[in-house]
Motif scaffolding. Structure first.
Motif, PDB file in Angstrom:
ATOM      1  N   SER A  60       0.763  -1.130  -0.045  1.00 27.51           N
ATOM      2  CA  SER A  60      -0.075  -0.002  -0.060  1.00 27.51           C
ATOM      3  C   SER A  60       0.873   1.348  -0.146  1.00 27.51           C
ATOM      4  N   PRO A  61       1.798   1.390   0.877  1.00 23.92           N
ATOM      5  CA  PRO A  61       2.715   2.745   0.945  1.00 23.92           C
ATOM      6  C   PRO A  61       3.541   2.732  -0.525  1.00 23.92           C
ATOM      7  N   ILE A  62       3.871   1.568  -1.009  1.00 21.74           N
ATOM      8  CA  ILE A  62       4.528   1.665  -2.376  1.00 21.74           C
ATOM      9  C   ILE A  62       3.760   2.190  -3.635  1.00 21.74           C
ATOM     10  N   GLY A  63       2.138   1.475  -3.345  1.00 18.06           N
ATOM     11  CA  GLY A  63       1.216   2.025  -4.418  1.00 18.06           C
ATOM     12  C   GLY A  63       0.979   3.223  -4.135  1.00 18.06           C
ATOM     13  N   GLY A  64       0.992   3.870  -2.807  1.00 20.98           N
ATOM     14  CA  GLY A  64       0.711   5.270  -2.791  1.00 20.98           C
ATOM     15  C   GLY A  64       1.907   6.229  -3.223  1.00 20.98           C
ATOM     16  N   PRO A 119      -4.595   2.639  -3.730  1.00 23.32           N
ATOM     17  CA  PRO A 119      -4.429   3.957  -3.801  1.00 23.32           C
ATOM     18  C   PRO A 119      -4.589   4.837  -4.976  1.00 23.32           C
ATOM     19  N   SER A 120      -4.566   4.125  -6.057  1.00 23.50           N
ATOM     20  CA  SER A 120      -4.585   4.809  -7.368  1.00 23.50           C
ATOM     21  C   SER A 120      -6.110   5.035  -7.440  1.00 23.50           C
ATOM     22  N   VAL A 121      -6.800   4.368  -7.341  1.00 23.08           N
ATOM     23  CA  VAL A 121      -8.270   4.484  -7.571  1.00 23.08           C
ATOM     24  C   VAL A 121      -8.953   5.315  -6.153  1.00 23.08           C
ATOM     25  N   GLN A 122      -8.452   5.282  -5.214  1.00 18.43           N
ATOM     26  CA  GLN A 122      -9.044   6.185  -4.197  1.00 18.43           C
ATOM     27  C   GLN A 122      -8.444   7.741  -4.315  1.00 18.43           C
ATOM     28  N   SER A 123      -7.037   8.002  -4.626  1.00 18.41           N
ATOM     29  CA  SER A 123      -6.569   9.147  -4.961  1.00 18.41           C
ATOM     30  C   SER A 123      -7.096   9.723  -6.402  1.00 18.41           C
ATOM     31  N   SER A 124      -7.726   9.011  -7.244  1.00 14.03           N
ATOM     32  CA  SER A 124      -8.073   9.652  -8.557  1.00 14.03           C
ATOM     33  C   SER A 124      -9.669  10.180  -8.351  1.00 14.03           C
ATOM     34  N   ILE A 125     -10.150   9.965  -7.257  1.00 12.00           N
ATOM     35  CA  ILE A 125     -11.512  10.594  -7.105  1.00 12.00           C
ATOM     36  C   ILE A 125     -11.525  12.025  -7.068  1.00 12.00           C
ATOM     37  N   PRO A 126     -10.647  12.757  -6.215  1.00  5.72           N
ATOM     38  CA  PRO A 126     -10.564  14.137  -6.208  1.00  5.72           C
ATOM     39  C   PRO A 126     -10.279  14.724  -7.667  1.00  5.72           C
ATOM     40  N   LEU A 127      -9.506  13.827  -8.392  1.00  5.63           N
ATOM     41  CA  LEU A 127      -9.091  14.463  -9.671  1.00  5.63           C
ATOM     42  C   LEU A 127     -10.309  14.536 -10.922  1.00  5.63           C
ATOM     43  N   LEU A 128     -11.107  13.697 -10.466  1.00  4.89           N
ATOM     44  CA  LEU A 128     -12.316  13.380 -11.488  1.00  4.89           C
ATOM     45  C   LEU A 128     -13.753  13.941 -11.355  1.00  4.89           C
ATOM     46  N   VAL A 129     -13.856  14.325  -9.900  1.00 10.81           N
ATOM     47  CA  VAL A 129     -15.099  14.690  -9.388  1.00 10.81           C
ATOM     48  C   VAL A 129     -14.803  16.000  -8.642  1.00 10.81           C
ATOM     49  N   PRO A 130     -15.757  17.241  -8.685  1.00 10.31           N
ATOM     50  CA  PRO A 130     -15.602  18.471  -7.616  1.00 10.31           C
ATOM     51  C   PRO A 130     -15.725  17.907  -6.438  1.00 10.31           C
ATOM     52  N   ALA A 360      -2.598   5.677   1.254  1.00  6.44           N
ATOM     53  CA  ALA A 360      -1.827   4.273   1.383  1.00  6.44           C
ATOM     54  C   ALA A 360      -1.560   3.992   2.620  1.00  6.44           C
ATOM     55  N   TRP A 361      -1.219   4.940   3.547  1.00  4.35           N
ATOM     56  CA  TRP A 361      -0.750   4.736   4.798  1.00  4.35           C
ATOM     57  C   TRP A 361      -1.983   4.308   5.748  1.00  4.35           C
ATOM     58  N   ILE A 362      -3.019   5.120   5.304  1.00  2.00           N
ATOM     59  CA  ILE A 362      -4.304   4.267   6.092  1.00  2.00           C
ATOM     60  C   ILE A 362      -4.666   3.052   5.854  1.00  2.00           C
ATOM     61  N   ILE A 363      -4.636   2.590   4.374  1.00  2.00           N
ATOM     62  CA  ILE A 363      -4.848   1.209   4.022  1.00  2.00           C
ATOM     63  C   ILE A 363      -4.009   0.304   4.477  1.00  2.00           C
ATOM     64  N   ALA A 364      -2.806   0.679   4.625  1.00  6.03           N
ATOM     65  CA  ALA A 364      -1.698  -0.059   5.202  1.00  6.03           C
ATOM     66  C   ALA A 364      -1.730  -0.435   6.628  1.00  6.03           C
ATOM     67  N   ILE A 365      -1.992   0.627   7.469  1.00  2.00           N
ATOM     68  CA  ILE A 365      -1.988   0.491   8.853  1.00  2.00           C
ATOM     69  C   ILE A 365      -3.394  -0.334   9.295  1.00  2.00           C
ATOM     70  N   SER A 366      -4.429   0.196   8.606  1.00  2.00           N
ATOM     71  CA  SER A 366      -5.723  -0.746   9.102  1.00  2.00           C
ATOM     72  C   SER A 366      -5.554  -1.863   8.633  1.00  2.00           C
ATOM     73  N   THR A 367      -5.022  -2.361   7.434  1.00  3.12           N
ATOM     74  CA  THR A 367      -5.190  -3.812   6.962  1.00  3.12           C
ATOM     75  C   THR A 367      -4.120  -4.369   7.671  1.00  3.12           C
ATOM     76  N   CYS A 368      -2.797  -3.863   8.259  1.00  6.38           N
ATOM     77  CA  CYS A 368      -1.899  -4.680   8.956  1.00  6.38           C
ATOM     78  C   CYS A 368      -2.574  -5.443  10.339  1.00  6.38           C
ATOM     79  N   ALA A 369      -3.580  -4.540  10.863  1.00  5.00           N
ATOM     80  CA  ALA A 369      -4.321  -5.004  12.062  1.00  5.00           C
ATOM     81  C   ALA A 369      -5.177  -6.358  11.698  1.00  5.00           C
ATOM     82  N   GLN A 370      -5.686  -6.325  10.504  1.00  7.43           N
ATOM     83  CA  GLN A 370      -6.620  -7.507  10.084  1.00  7.43           C
ATOM     84  C   GLN A 370      -5.815  -9.094  10.323  1.00  7.43           C
TER      85      GLN A 370
END
Length: 414
Positions: A60-64, A119-130, A360-370
């Motif tokens: 996830s951090p690498i993807g971010g 991270p690519s999908v989530q970070s693309s949202i602010p680029l494509l919508v107001p 990516a950090w949010i995904i990584a940290i929260s996912t590490c716990a699972q």
């Protein structure tokens, strides 16, 4: 005239997600259940499923980092093509390698790809919508995930029960390949960043900047991430490990095929809950206030109590199944609204040059716990056979504690 429709490029992202996530939902249903059927070990299921999340947390951090430096469209296309290739390779090697080894390796690779992809999908949202449509866009992406989860396990469960693992894998290959072709036509805004130092130095600076932002500059984002992490330990891991074990090994259904089919329907019901939560978030939009997220977590925890009760008393398999399905549906709705609110808050609050890394950090940290929760639950379910209700009551208590911590975090949210 006020524009209420999403752009064509965002719609293509959504369609690509529908197809790709359908394949993911089928794979993530079929492989662990196939492993459980072949080995009969809940502990092994928990260990393999838990370990499979490690590459997601690492990637996830690498993807971010990549998402903030490379065209996000190209990342989606390449990863979907690569996933189709991996599933094809799995089909060719199946039977040549031990079942535990090949499923573990495949899950490692799938979750690693997912870590780099999201991270690519989530970070693309602010680029494509107001900005005013970010909540609705996140709701759309989450509803896609829920819809894929609804169709994937239901159809995958029926196909797996009727024909076995191979037809499921063939469907997944087609899904990933078709998604990649679809995403080629997305026009994604992108500005190439000029390199002013060595790649290693820039990567280190980027990582430290994003960590400082989460931990110091906007510490409420870090605390939200902690809430997500502990919810994954106490609640998400329980749903992932507990439900298949209870449905397939504890409830007394007539046959193994019936149990597999009923678990597939259970996954579909949970997906309906996620879809309902996404619809609610999409319709309400900005009217929903993130400062009340702790109430959603508390409600989700309390809904584990009915499941514990039906496992404690002597009732029919279908009665217990109905209670589990009803509670799980509402839990998923609450969890989905919480996820959409959190992601929308982060996307709006974070500067564009940091958004990929922060998500990516949010995904990584929260996912590490699972994985921690999955491994613990896997062994606990084997040790407490006949007393599984204790696990669900304990999870209720832990989730309630997390909710009250979240109540304090709410005071810091703007």
């Amino acid at each position: 005239m006020k524009q209420n429709k999403f752009s064509k490029d965002f719609i293509l992202v959504v369609i690509g997600q529908i197809i790709s996530l359908f394949g993911n939902a089928v794979m993530r249903f079929a492989l662990p259940i196939h492993l459980l059927n072949e080995t009969g070990s809940a502990a092994l299921l928990g260990l393999v499923s838990g370990c499979a999340f490690i590459p997601l947390a690492i990637m996830s951090p690498i993807g971010g980092l990549i998402a903030d430096r490379v065209n996000k469209r190209n990342i989606m296309v390449c990863l979907d093509f690569f996933t189709a290739f991996l599933v094809t390779l799995f089909v060719l090697l199946y039977g040549e390698i031990g079942i535990v080894t090949i499923i573990l390796v495949m899950l490692f690779l799938l979750y690693g790809i997912s870590g780099a992809y999201q991270p690519s999908v989530q970070s693309s949202i602010p680029l494509l919508v107001p900005e005013e449509k970010v909540m609705s866009a996140n709701a759309a992406i989450n509803m896609v995930s829920s819809l894929s989860g609804l169709l994937g396990p239901a159809l995958g469960g029926m196909a797996y029960a009727a024909w076995g693992i191979m037809p499921v894998l063939y469907v997944c290959i087609g899904c990933f390949a078709f998604s990649a072709v679809m995403e080629i036509f997305i026009k994604m805004p992108f500005e190439k960043r000029e390199r002013k130092a060595s790649l290693f130095h820039e990567v280190r600076v980027d990582l430290m900047e994003s960590i400082h932002y989460i931990g110091k500059e906007r510490s409420e984002i870090g605390k939200l991430t902690i809430c997500c992490a502990f919810i994954n330990i106490s609640l998400s891991a329980l749903m992932i490990i507990g439900l298949p074990v209870v449905v397939m090994q504890v409830l007394d259904f007539p046959s193994e095929q019936d149990a597999s089919r009923m678990y597939g329907f259970m996954q579909a019901i949970l997906a309906v809950g996620g879809l309902a939560g996404g619809l609610c978030a999409g319709i309400m939009g900005s009217k929903m206030n993130i400062t009340g997220f702790w109430k959603l977590l508390l409600a989700a925890g309390l809904l584990l109590i009915p499941i514990g009760i039906v496992l404690m008393v002597d009732c029919s398999a279908y009665m217990a199944y109905t209670v589990m399905a009803a509670s799980g549906l509402i839990i998923m709705a609450c969890a989905t609204i919480f996820t959409i609110q959190t992601m929308s808050y982060v996307q709006i609050a974070t500067p564009p040059q940091l958004i990929g890394k922060v998500i990516a950090w949010i995904i990584a940290i929260s996912t590490c716990a699972q994985p921690i929760g999955q491994v613990l639950y896997g062994f606990t379910f084997e040790k407490l056979v006949g007393h599984l209700w204790i696990i669900f009551f304990a999870a209720t208590a832990v989730t309630a504690i997390i909710a009250f911590f979240g109540r304090k975090v709410c005071a810091q949210l703007k």
